[in-house]
Design a protein around this motif. Sequence first.
Motif, PDB file in Angstrom:
ATOM      1  N   ILE A  46      -1.501  -2.875   7.968  1.00  0.00           N
ATOM      2  CA  ILE A  46      -1.510  -4.387   7.384  1.00  0.00           C
ATOM      3  C   ILE A  46      -0.735  -5.178   8.051  1.00  0.00           C
ATOM      4  CG2 ILE A  46      -0.539  -5.340   5.359  1.00  0.00           C
ATOM      5  CD1 ILE A  46      -1.235  -2.920   3.845  1.00  0.00           C
ATOM      6  N   LEU A  77      -3.758 -11.092   2.401  1.00  0.00           N
ATOM      7  CA  LEU A  77      -3.251  -9.963   1.783  1.00  0.00           C
ATOM      8  C   LEU A  77      -3.780  -9.786   0.304  1.00  0.00           C
ATOM      9  CD1 LEU A  77       0.497  -9.976   2.909  1.00  0.00           C
ATOM     10  CD2 LEU A  77      -1.255  -8.571   3.898  1.00  0.00           C
ATOM     11  N   GLU A 112      -2.191  -4.688  -1.136  1.00  0.00           N
ATOM     12  CA  GLU A 112      -1.457  -4.825   0.169  1.00  0.00           C
ATOM     13  C   GLU A 112       0.057  -5.534   0.082  1.00  0.00           C
ATOM     14  OE1 GLU A 112      -5.327  -5.247   3.236  1.00  0.00           O
ATOM     15  OE2 GLU A 112      -4.449  -6.849   2.324  1.00  0.00           O
TER      16      GLU A 112
END
Length: 152
Positions: A46, A128, A132
Amino acid sequence: MTRRRKIVFAICIILIGIQLIQPIRNLSGQVETGNAIHIPITVERILQRSCYDCHSNNTHYPFYTYIQPIGWLMNYHIQNGKSELNFNEFWSYTQRRQESKLKAIISQIQDNQMPLSLYTLIHPNAKLTSEEKGIIINWASNIKDSISNFDN
């Protein structure tokens, strides 16, 4: 040559000329050799996708950043991002600064301030998801707590 043509010609010369002034690229070639605290692979992926272009020593440059003044604007954002938080140098920060940066990560993600909307407009895959955001917030909270407890 008419006045209008002279102006268009001058603008073209300027636009071509500024292409010769390229900013220094943020490519250190630095390879991660491990951190003091393990970053889970889900968190790392991420961060790589949504954060590292502006917050590390290695930026992935799309083709359009070689066109000025776009490249200058991106370079400005990268330099600002790295001055605020550089993941490649995070573990060399003082404990107090690490805690402060982790708090900032948590609050900026909760407030939807990061990644920047201008960045996600051009890089939609950097947005995101709620899941996440939760992963990053939990990770940052856990690391912050472990750093705080390390001092005690």
